[in-house]
Design a protein around this motif. Structure first.
Motif, mmCIF file in Angstrom:
data_model
loop_
_atom_site.group_PDB
_atom_site.id
_atom_site.type_symbol
_atom_site.label_atom_id
_atom_site.label_comp_id
_atom_site.label_asym_id
_atom_site.label_seq_id
_atom_site.Cartn_x
_atom_site.Cartn_y
_atom_site.Cartn_z
ATOM 1 N N ILE B 70 -15.687 14.253 5.587
ATOM 2 C CA ILE B 70 -15.847 13.453 4.358
ATOM 3 C C ILE B 70 -15.422 12.012 4.624
ATOM 4 N N MET B 71 -14.275 11.859 5.327
ATOM 5 C CA MET B 71 -13.808 10.505 5.665
ATOM 6 C C MET B 71 -14.842 9.771 6.510
ATOM 7 N N ILE B 94 -20.833 -5.528 15.323
ATOM 8 C CA ILE B 94 -19.565 -4.816 15.530
ATOM 9 C C ILE B 94 -18.433 -5.820 15.690
ATOM 10 N N LYS B 95 -18.695 -6.906 16.418
ATOM 11 C CA LYS B 95 -17.674 -7.956 16.578
ATOM 12 C C LYS B 95 -17.281 -8.514 15.212
ATOM 13 N N ASP B 96 -18.286 -8.749 14.354
ATOM 14 C CA ASP B 96 -18.002 -9.268 13.018
ATOM 15 C C ASP B 96 -17.178 -8.278 12.213
ATOM 16 N N ILE B 97 -17.555 -6.992 12.287
ATOM 17 C CA ILE B 97 -16.808 -5.977 11.537
ATOM 18 C C ILE B 97 -15.357 -5.976 12.001
ATOM 19 N N MET B 98 -15.132 -6.130 13.310
ATOM 20 C CA MET B 98 -13.779 -6.070 13.847
ATOM 21 C C MET B 98 -12.977 -7.336 13.558
ATOM 22 N N ALA B 99 -13.639 -8.495 13.495
ATOM 23 C CA ALA B 99 -12.882 -9.749 13.469
ATOM 24 C C ALA B 99 -13.042 -10.551 12.188
ATOM 25 N N VAL B 100 -14.141 -10.390 11.457
ATOM 26 C CA VAL B 100 -14.445 -11.299 10.358
ATOM 27 C C VAL B 100 -14.407 -10.624 8.992
ATOM 28 N N VAL B 101 -14.961 -9.410 8.912
ATOM 29 C CA VAL B 101 -15.070 -8.730 7.613
ATOM 30 C C VAL B 101 -13.696 -8.233 7.166
ATOM 31 N N SER B 102 -13.359 -8.483 5.891
ATOM 32 C CA SER B 102 -12.076 -8.011 5.371
ATOM 33 C C SER B 102 -11.992 -6.490 5.469
ATOM 34 N N PHE B 103 -10.927 -5.995 6.070
ATOM 35 C CA PHE B 103 -10.681 -4.563 6.260
ATOM 36 C C PHE B 103 -11.753 -3.896 7.132
ATOM 37 N N ARG B 108 -13.553 0.621 10.583
ATOM 38 C CA ARG B 108 -14.171 1.048 11.832
ATOM 39 C C ARG B 108 -13.210 1.916 12.647
ATOM 40 N N ASN B 109 -11.933 1.520 12.661
ATOM 41 C CA ASN B 109 -10.975 2.318 13.427
ATOM 42 C C ASN B 109 -10.770 3.690 12.803
ATOM 43 N N ILE B 110 -10.775 3.759 11.455
ATOM 44 C CA ILE B 110 -10.691 5.077 10.802
ATOM 45 C C ILE B 110 -11.887 5.916 11.238
ATOM 46 N N HIS B 111 -13.083 5.309 11.227
ATOM 47 C CA HIS B 111 -14.305 6.025 11.596
ATOM 48 C C HIS B 111 -14.215 6.543 13.037
#
Lengths: 177, 254
Positions: B70-71, B94-103, B108-111
């Motif tokens: 579910i997570m 992916i770089k943006d998700i890791m460095a720019v997008v809030s949370f 991504r790390n939870i995923h």
């Protein structure tokens, strides 16, 4: 909580409270992070705040130099200069300038505007927006903020929907000189 | 303000009664209604023995796997808002998700961690089922469903591996699809493959990649498998899996 005489919080109440506070904090924290996640910090769309050169580059009259790239016209009159957004206020088409008749005509439903953005005819309910402009103190170029717009309430006259020009030529939507 | 009156009015509305079908009285009828009218209790077996739900018996690995799934679905949908499976921009997304997008890095790390953990918990769940003999009749069919779910978990993990589109992803999928090419009958390099007429542009590796090398087609193919096809299959098999548990009852000491 027991309510007889002096109020006491039992151990059970305390841990129950701590537990529920933990759940509430988790829910609140997640909701906050989801909310923040939905607002991108970096956009890859066209710039909404941009430079269009120095005021001296614009002779009296209408300039269509930025219409295609930035969706604005730059207009200079006797008193100064403003940036008008080339979006019809009826349904959002891009009107064309006809220099022989001195009007903008919308190709979609025939709205007619004059050089100041007043509506002379057609279905358009409001006047053209004007975008905020200012001078960059470093290089002297005009900076246009496409999202900061002037949108006055028009008066219905026999010539169309009008707004007194003096009320539109105010900061930050007008550059004097 | 008469709160009793207000609450009586709320509980008497059709809207409330359509959702909450029965009250709180401890009567045999209400106890049955609790199970019949609640989807969560309805999915759960009607009766479970005290001994068979002890942590030292179940290790709670099946439930943990479900929670992780579910997570993963939830955080996966969030990641889809910013990720585009385009070979030219996937790595930068992916770089943006890791460095720019809030949370973004949090989700991504939870995923990522939940995915690694789910592979582990599914294996441990199956180990427990094997060690306690819970796969025996009448639960042998559910063991087969479980094997299918294990395979789906592994393939989900593998397809997600390609999406960051970095060197690790590229070579992991290169290795994985070369293994497919070495499969008997269906792979060009496998036993009887060439004899059966498999060629580099007709074998199972070609089907997986949508080409002869790990490129744009492979990225899009793995993205669709990872985000749509495999999760839908997992949900369908989970439904059968839980329904079988409800029908056969929990295993465990008598």
């Amino acid at each position: 909580m027991s309510n007889n005489g002096d109020e006491k919080i039992t151990r059970r109440d305390f841990f129950s409270l701590v537990g529920w506070a933990g759940i509430a904090a988790t829910m609140g924290g997640s909701a906050f992070s989801f909310y923040k996640y939905y607002f991108p910090n970096v956009l890859y769309e066209s710039q909404k705040v941009f430079k269009i050169g120095k005021p001296s580059e614009y002779p009296p009259g209408l300039s269509e130099r930025w219409k295609k790239e930035r969706q604005i016209w730059v207009v200079r009159n006797e008193r100064g200069l403003y940036a008008m957004i080339s979006i019809c206020r009826h349904l959002g088409c891009t009107p064309n300038w006809f220099s022989d008749k001195k009007v903008f005509l919308c190709p979609c439903h025939g709205s007619i505007y004059d050089l100041a953005g007043n509506v002379l005819g057609g279905p358009a309910p409001r006047l053209f927006w004007r975008a905020a402009v200012k001078i960059d103190p470093v290089d002297g170029q005009i900076i246009v903020d496409f999202n900061h717009r002037q949108d006055p309430d028009p008066v219905s006259t026999e010539n169309g929907l009008m707004v007194e020009e003096a009320s539109r030529e105010v900061e930050p939507f007008f550059l004097k000189g | 303000m008469d709160f009793k009156k207000i609450s009586d009015w709320i509980t008497s509305t059709q809207f409330y009664k359509a959702i909450f079908r029965h009250g709180y009285e401890d009567t045999p009828r209400n106890r049955a209604m609790t199970t019949f009218s609640n989807v969560m209790y309805h999915l759960h077996p009607v009766k479970t023995r005290k001994e068979s739900i002890k942590l030292r018996y179940t290790w709670c690995m099946g439930g943990t796997s479900l929670l992780l799934f579910i997570m993963l679905a939830f955080t996966g949908v969030l990641l889809m808002f910013y990720y585009v499976p385009d070979a030219r921009r996937a790595y930068n997304d992916i770089k943006d998700i890791m460095a720019v997008v809030s949370f973004g890095s949090t989700f991504r790390n939870i995923h990522r961690l939940a995915a690694h953990l789910m592979v582990f918990t599914v294996w441990v769940h199956m180990t427990r089922v094997f060690l306690t003999g819970a796969y025996k009749s009448p639960r042998e069919f559910n063991w087969i469903i479980g094997v299918v779910l294990l395979m789906l978990t592994l393939v989900l993990s593998w397809t997600g591996y390609l999406l960051p589109w970095d060197q690790l992803a590229l070579w992991a999928i290169t290795v994985g699809t070369k293994m497919a090419a070495a499969a008997p009958f269906f792979g060009v390099e496998g036993p009887f493959g060439a004899q059966l007429g498999m060629r580099p542009d007709t074998d199972v590796k070609f089907m997986l990649l949508g080409g002869t090398e790990v490129g744009q087609n492979a990225l899009l193919r793995f993205y669709v498998l990872h985000c749509v096809v495999l999760p839908v299959m997992v949900v369908l098999f989970l439904a059968i899996h839980f329904w079988r548990v409800r029908k056969d009852g929990f295993s465990g000491p008598l």
